[in-house]
Design a protein around this motif. Structure first.
Motif, short mmCIF file in Angstrom:
data_model
loop_
_atom_site.label_atom_id
_atom_site.label_comp_id
_atom_site.label_asym_id
_atom_site.label_seq_id
_atom_site.Cartn_x
_atom_site.Cartn_y
_atom_site.Cartn_z
N GLY A 102 -2.92 17.88 -16.20
CA GLY A 102 -2.56 18.44 -17.51
C GLY A 102 -1.23 19.17 -17.49
N LYS A 103 -0.36 18.77 -16.54
CA LYS A 103 0.96 19.43 -16.39
C LYS A 103 2.07 18.46 -16.77
CE LYS A 103 -0.65 22.60 -12.84
NZ LYS A 103 -0.61 22.99 -11.44
N PRO A 104 3.27 19.00 -17.10
CA PRO A 104 4.37 18.13 -17.52
C PRO A 104 4.80 17.11 -16.46
CG PRO A 104 4.85 20.43 -18.02
CD PRO A 104 3.62 20.43 -17.19
N ASN A 105 4.59 17.45 -15.17
CA ASN A 105 5.05 16.53 -14.11
C ASN A 105 3.99 15.50 -13.70
OD1 ASN A 105 3.35 18.34 -12.90
ND2 ASN A 105 4.56 18.59 -11.05
N ASP A 106 2.89 15.37 -14.48
CA ASP A 106 1.89 14.34 -14.19
C ASP A 106 2.53 12.96 -14.27
OD1 ASP A 106 -0.19 16.12 -13.87
OD2 ASP A 106 -0.89 15.98 -15.95
N ALA A 107 2.19 12.10 -13.31
CA ALA A 107 2.74 10.73 -13.31
C ALA A 107 2.18 9.94 -14.49
CB ALA A 107 2.39 10.03 -12.00
N PHE A 108 0.89 10.18 -14.83
CA PHE A 108 0.25 9.50 -15.96
C PHE A 108 -0.55 10.54 -16.72
CE2 PHE A 108 0.72 6.58 -12.41
CZ PHE A 108 1.46 5.56 -12.99
N LEU A 144 8.75 1.84 -11.73
CA LEU A 144 7.42 1.23 -11.87
C LEU A 144 6.50 2.14 -12.69
CD1 LEU A 144 5.99 -1.32 -11.01
CD2 LEU A 144 5.37 -0.23 -8.86
N LYS A 145 6.54 3.45 -12.42
CA LYS A 145 5.73 4.40 -13.21
C LYS A 145 6.09 4.32 -14.69
CE LYS A 145 5.26 8.00 -9.69
NZ LYS A 145 5.76 9.32 -9.30
N ARG A 146 7.41 4.26 -14.96
CA ARG A 146 7.87 4.21 -16.35
C ARG A 146 7.32 2.97 -17.06
NH1 ARG A 146 11.43 1.47 -18.83
NH2 ARG A 146 12.43 0.64 -16.97
N ILE A 147 7.41 1.80 -16.38
CA ILE A 147 6.92 0.55 -16.98
C ILE A 147 5.41 0.61 -17.21
CG2 ILE A 147 6.64 -1.94 -16.62
CD1 ILE A 147 9.26 -1.85 -14.97
N ILE A 148 4.66 1.09 -16.19
CA ILE A 148 3.19 1.17 -16.31
C ILE A 148 2.80 2.11 -17.44
CG2 ILE A 148 1.06 1.88 -15.15
CD1 ILE A 148 2.38 0.89 -12.50
N ARG A 149 3.49 3.27 -17.53
CA ARG A 149 3.20 4.21 -18.63
C ARG A 149 3.43 3.55 -19.98
NH1 ARG A 149 5.63 8.43 -15.36
NH2 ARG A 149 7.63 8.00 -16.33
N GLU A 150 4.56 2.82 -20.07
CA GLU A 150 4.92 2.13 -21.33
C GLU A 150 3.83 1.11 -21.71
OE1 GLU A 150 8.39 -0.95 -22.39
OE2 GLU A 150 9.14 0.92 -21.53
N ILE A 151 3.38 0.33 -20.72
CA ILE A 151 2.34 -0.68 -20.99
C ILE A 151 1.04 0.00 -21.40
CG2 ILE A 151 0.87 -2.45 -19.93
CD1 ILE A 151 3.29 -3.18 -18.12
N SER A 184 0.83 -1.21 0.00
CA SER A 184 0.00 0.00 0.00
C SER A 184 0.86 1.25 0.00
CB SER A 184 -0.93 0.00 1.22
OG SER A 184 -1.77 -1.13 1.19
N GLN A 185 1.97 1.23 0.75
CA GLN A 185 2.87 2.39 0.82
C GLN A 185 3.50 2.65 -0.55
OE1 GLN A 185 5.65 2.09 4.04
NE2 GLN A 185 6.21 4.25 3.96
N LEU A 186 3.87 1.55 -1.25
CA LEU A 186 4.45 1.68 -2.59
C LEU A 186 3.42 2.28 -3.55
CD1 LEU A 186 6.64 1.12 -4.71
CD2 LEU A 186 5.76 -1.21 -4.90
N MET A 187 2.16 1.83 -3.44
CA MET A 187 1.11 2.36 -4.32
C MET A 187 0.90 3.86 -4.10
SD MET A 187 -1.78 -0.63 -4.28
CE MET A 187 -2.77 0.07 -5.60
N ASN A 188 1.00 4.29 -2.84
CA ASN A 188 0.83 5.72 -2.54
C ASN A 188 1.84 6.58 -3.28
OD1 ASN A 188 -1.33 5.21 -0.86
ND2 ASN A 188 -0.12 5.20 1.01
N THR A 189 3.07 6.05 -3.44
CA THR A 189 4.11 6.83 -4.12
C THR A 189 3.78 7.01 -5.61
OG1 THR A 189 5.47 4.90 -4.64
CG2 THR A 189 5.89 6.00 -2.53
N LEU A 190 2.98 6.10 -6.16
CA LEU A 190 2.59 6.21 -7.57
C LEU A 190 1.49 7.25 -7.76
CD1 LEU A 190 2.30 2.42 -8.54
CD2 LEU A 190 4.28 3.90 -8.81
#
Length: 1003
Positions: free
Chosen positions: A391-397, A489-496, A349-355
């Motif tokens: 809608g900003k450049p620093n959006d995770a997704f 993890l964010k990078r991989i999820i975005r790629e998928i 859960s803590q890891l998910m919060n960072t995403l």
């Protein structure tokens, strides 16, 4: 000559005789030849006869030969048969031997089968013994679980009670003390009260230790002081701690949340989920029933939640940002599901919060304040949260993405695991390194075979991310910083997700087999089908046309009636004649309204209101509103965007102090968009307006009205029932700029019939549209005013809030009546007609209230100044109406509420402006008022409150600021302390006050 001739004739005759003789001779020769032939033939015949005799002899001999051959063959056959007979005898002997052996073999097989059966039965017996042991263990665990559940509910004072409902919280109760510990028995109610005030700290409330058996934080165990240095050193290496294990730990925060969830009815659950969502917390998507253990999807509880986000798409060389706002049940988004296999040292859960949000605990985890090892109600719960980009450049997704978290060991929670893996776009599994034969290996093997992308996070491995094959990744997380793991993890999820077309929609959970969906309940289904029957009439029609066709009485006809009614107060010239003429016009309009009042929509709506039981009726109203919203959402979004754009243009020109044709043109365009927005807005309030107008038309023409198809006399009854149960009712139609006095009087009379002539404290609330007023009221009193759902209905709405039994001793009234204004606009953005309506609305609302909250966004009161000047002037004009209004200013979104000097300066400026305004109004009205407080009771030292900004960070992912809910509580306490000094007024006095005030306003 004749002799010669005779001779010739004679000769010719002789010649003829000769010829005849020759012919006869030839015939004789021929006959002789025939005779010879006959002789020859007779000889041949004799020969033939002889030959035939010989032939007969030959045939006879051949027949004899054939007979001999046949006899020889028969003899051979007899020999063969005799040989066969001997063989048969031999075979029969062999067969008898085989039969004997087969009998022996069958006996052996039978014995082996018996032996195998015995072995099987022994295995079955062992299995049965094992299963009985397992069943006993399960029974024991279930009994223990039920005992622990009963203990938990008992500790939270939730046992043996009816389901909690919104009515339990829609009342004035003792204030929540923000900085004090609460007792365990009050924990559930305190949690709900603080959650309703948008305080995300509601998840962890310190508990006062009333019971010696409850340990909040374990006391530090002490060693015997007489121990030597060596003993102390031994103790250092010892793992034994002499602590009292019998003490209960405090209740796990998520057990409080889930216990309240299970003990609430579906409407309170819905309110609770809406508030949890506003606090940016994850919401339960799959919930095991604590008693039956059936898995339920509480789909109904998500229905009020709306998410807004901005998607970013690359078109050409530029990013195109598009805003979306949808009910979350309708949103189609990718979903990323997280599971753990086994017990792990890393917090999923803590890891998910960072995403999702690094600065906020969207998912509760083991390192959150108040977490304990004894967690009862969360295993098997799947929670969901949405990441909404800004809608900003620093959006995770770049697009809205759902994240789902299955709590507990997914190995033992098979049903939920399978549902989520099926619904997800990406599955992320946390697990230790696999060993062959592990159950985990089977699960991972199935996931690897599945076409769904998979990310395996190994908790005892520190390797970087590796793509094993397309869509299948593995990565180690051991001894790695959480931010590194999170970024990778964010990078991989975005790629998928960039190549994924699968999406998840909440509504599809209703199709999942093997689970219960709360919306399948009888009451919900009845309410929904009644609502669909009503709203199906409107399918495929534009909102403005719906209103013209199905709600004709409250539109053009009512607006025309209001205009003529106002003209009656300002007659000039031949007054009596004009008055009579206008009264005739009013009567004609009422007749037109009466004739148009058999709309199928109103008929179906009122039939459902009068026939459905209370719970079904509540569902019916909510479904109707949701279905109506769905009709107009798309239109409203585009109109609102153009309205905001034009608003910004007008403001920019105002700031430059440009008074040009361009500004006038922009203001006209804004007014046109506003009119368009008004016609595209459609809600339950429009249906109630129509009911009010149908009632007024029939009531005013009652002597002429024959028995017709409508049940109009029942309409005030229906509205009164809803008002008593906590629904807001419109008091003044701001679009028409009029109070339907007949309708409101009848409505209040029905309320008095049901409740008695109760005393009420009238709290009026005034604020410009989009100033955070509805959010403030909802948080303060648990009301359900629409918050930025694109509603643009203008008017004053009243809502009853009961004073709880324990608070009645502090007050001289039984209810607080909140009168809220909707749709007031800043003056520079309104046209002249809208200005008059807004000023009347503001004056009416302030005049009605025992106290008025004046809500201002920011520190500058300029936006309200002109409105207040009109209000003050109107009060001076209405000296005959006995009014004693008081007001409190609330400045919202103040950046530094603690700076006392700055606040003092702000208060001084506010006082100056209010006094100047009053003096200007006094000159016009020839009145001797010198300062604002001469007209409206106001103390600048006490009656100005500063609110912290609502969000802690930047929306859409920011949670509410805890300082905001503290400000809400302080303001509520302040209002109630002032209210405790007031006697309030009775409902019948309130009804009379509406009449007097409105009639005085018209003059």
């Amino acid at each position: 000559m004749e002799e010669r001739a005779a001779t010739v004739d004679h000769l010719e005759e002789r010649a003829a005789a000769v010829d005849q003789l020759e012919e006869r001779a030839a015939t004789v020769d021929h006959l002789e030849e025939r005779a010879a032939t006959v002789d020859h033939l007779e000889e041949r015949t004799t020969t033939v006869d002889h030959l035939e005799e010989r032939t007969a002899t030959v045939d006879h001999l051949e027949e004899r030969t054939t007979t001999v051959d046949h006899l020889e063959e028969r003899a051979a056959t007899v020999d063969h048969l005799e040989e066969r007979e001997a063989t048969v005898d031999h075979l029969e002997e062999r067969a008898a031997a085989v039969d004997h052996l087969e009998g022996r073999a069958a006996a052996v097989d039978h014995l082996e089968e018996r032996e195998a059966t015995v072995d099987h039965l022994e295995e079955r017996a062992a299995t049965v013994d094992h299963l009985e042991e397992r069943a006993a263990t399960v029974d024991h665990l279930e009994e223990r679980y039920q005992r622990e559940l009963e203990t938990l509910l008992h500790r939270l004072h939730l046992q043996d009670k009816q389901k909690l409902s919104p009515a339990d919280f829609l009342k004035i109760v003792p204030p929540v003390k923000q900085d004090h510990e609460t007792s365990e028995e009050d924990l559930a109610h305190t949690f709900l009260q603080r959650l309703m005030m948008l305080d995300y700290r509601a998840r962890y409330i310190p508990v006062r230790q009333d019971s010696a058996e409850v340990s909040h934080s374990n006391p530090v165990a002490e060693l015997d002081s007489s121990n030597t240095k060596e003993n102390v050193l031994d103790a250092l290496f010892s793992t034994n701690v002499n602590s009292d294990q019998s003490k209960q730990t405090h209740v796990h925060p998520m057990d409080v949340q889930m216990a309240v969830f299970h003990c609430s009815d579906s409407f309170l659950k819905q309110n609770m989920m809406t508030k949890l969502s506003q606090c940016q917390y994850a919401l339960p998507l799959l919930v095991p029933d604590p008693v039956t253990l059936d898995v339920e999807c509480p789909l109904w509880t998500f229905r009020q939640i709306r998410k807004t986000w901005k998607t970013t798409q690359l078109k050409g060389h530029s990013n195109i940002v598009t805003m979306k706002s949808l009910p979350i049940c309708k949103a189609e988004t990718p979903m990323v599901s997280f599971f753990r296999l086994g017990s792990l040292s890393v917090s999923k859960s803590q890891l998910m919060n960072t995403l999702i949000n690094e600065r906020h605990n969207t998912f509760f985890h083991r390192n959150c304040p108040g977490s304990t090892r004894s967690r009862l109600l969360m295993d098997g719960v799947a929670e969901i949260a949405w990441y909404c980009p800004a809608g900003k450049p620093n959006d995770a997704f770049t697009d809205c993405t759902a994240f789902c978290n299955l709590h507990g060991d997914a190995l033992s929670i098979e049903k939920q695991r399978k549902i989520l893996t099926e619904k997800s776009s990406v599955n992320v599994v946390l697990l230790p390194t696999l060993k062959k034969g592990d159950k985990s290996a089977e699960v991972i093997s199935d996931l690897l075979k599945s076409p769904k992308p998979l990310i395996c996070l190994f908790t005892d491995n520190d390797c970087g991310a590796v793509q094993m094959k397309k869509g299948k990744y593995k990565m180690g997380v051991k001894d790695r910083s959480q931010s590194d793991v999170s970024e990778e993890l964010k990078r991989i999820i975005r790629e998928i997700l960039s190549g994924s077309e699968t999406s998840f929609q909440l509504e599809t959970m209703a199709e999942v087999s093997g689970i219960r969906v709360d919306e399948e309940g009888t009451a919900c289904q009845k309410g929904k089908s009644a609502a669909m029957e009503t709203v199906n009439l409107l399918q495929g029609m534009e909102v403005s046309k719906i209103k013209d066709k199905f709600l004709p009485c409250h539109g053009r006809l009512w607006h025309e009636w209001c205009r003529i009614k106002k003209e009656l107060y300002h007659l000039k010239g031949n007054v009596e004649e004009d008055k009579s003429e206008k009264q005739q016009e009013l009567k004609k309009i009422r007749e037109k309204q009466r004739d148009a009042s058999c709309s199928e929509l109103v008929k179906l709506f009122t039939e459902s209101l009068s026939s459905l039981p209370s719970t079904d009726k509540e569902y019916f109203l909510k479904w109707t509103q949701m279905l109506i919203d769905a009709l107009s959402t798309d239109d409203l979004m585009s109109i609102l965007q153009s309205y905001d754009k034009k608003w910004s243009e007008v403001l920019a020109l105002k700031k430059k102090h440009i008074k040009s044709n361009l500004l006038k043109r922009k203001q006209t365009e804004l007014e046109q968009i506003s009119t368009k927005l008004q016609s595209a807005t459609f809600g339950l309030e429009h249906i109630f307006r129509e009911m009010g107008q149908i009632y007024e038309a029939h009531e005013s023409l009652q002597k002429q009205t024959k028995k017709d198809q409508t049940d109009w006399p029942k309409y005030p009854e229906l509205a009164a029932e809803l008002m008593i149960s906590g629904h807001p009712m419109e008091l003044m139609d701001g679009d028409a700029g009029h109070v339907p006095l007949t309708w409101i009087s009848s409505l209040l009379e029905e309320v008095i019939k049901r409740l008695g002539d109760q005393r009420v404290f009238v709290l009026s609330v005034l604020g410009i549209q989009s100033s955070g007023k509805s959010t403030m009221l909802n948080a303060m009193f648990g009301l359900q005013f629409a918050v930025s759902a694109g509603r643009c209905t203008k008017g004053a709405f009243m809502q009853l809030i009961k004073v709880s039994e324990e608070m009645k001793r502090d007050f001289k009234f039984d209810y607080v009546l909140v009168v809220d204004t909707e749709g007031l606009r800043a003056l520079e953005l309104a046209g002249n007609a809208a200005l008059n309506h807004d000023n009347e609305l503001a004056t009416f609302v302030v005049g009605l209230g025992n106290m008025t909250l004046i809500n201002i966004f920011g520190e500058n009161p300029a936006e309200m100044q002109d409105v207040l000047q009109i209000v003050v002037q109107a009060f001076m004009r209405m000296k005959k109406v006995k009014l004693s209004p008081s007001c409190v200013f609330v400045h919202q979104n103040v950046t530094d509420i603690s700076a006392a000097e700055k606040n003092m300066e702000g208060k001084r400026r506010l006082q100056e402006k209010l006094d100047q305004m009053t003096q200007l109004a006094a000159k016009e009205e020839v009145c001797d008022a010198e300062c604002f407080s001469d007209v409206i009771a106001f103390d600048v030292q006490k009656d100005v409150k500063y609110f912290a900004q609502l969000w802690e960070g930047s929306p859409p992912m920011a949670p509410p600021n805890p300082g905001y809910s503290e400000s809400i509580q302080e303001l509520k306490n302040f209002i109630l302390s002032k209210a405790s000094q007031s006697d309030g007024i009775t409902l019948s006095q309130f009804k009379s006050k509406i009449h007097d005030l409105w009639n005085a306003l018209q003059k």
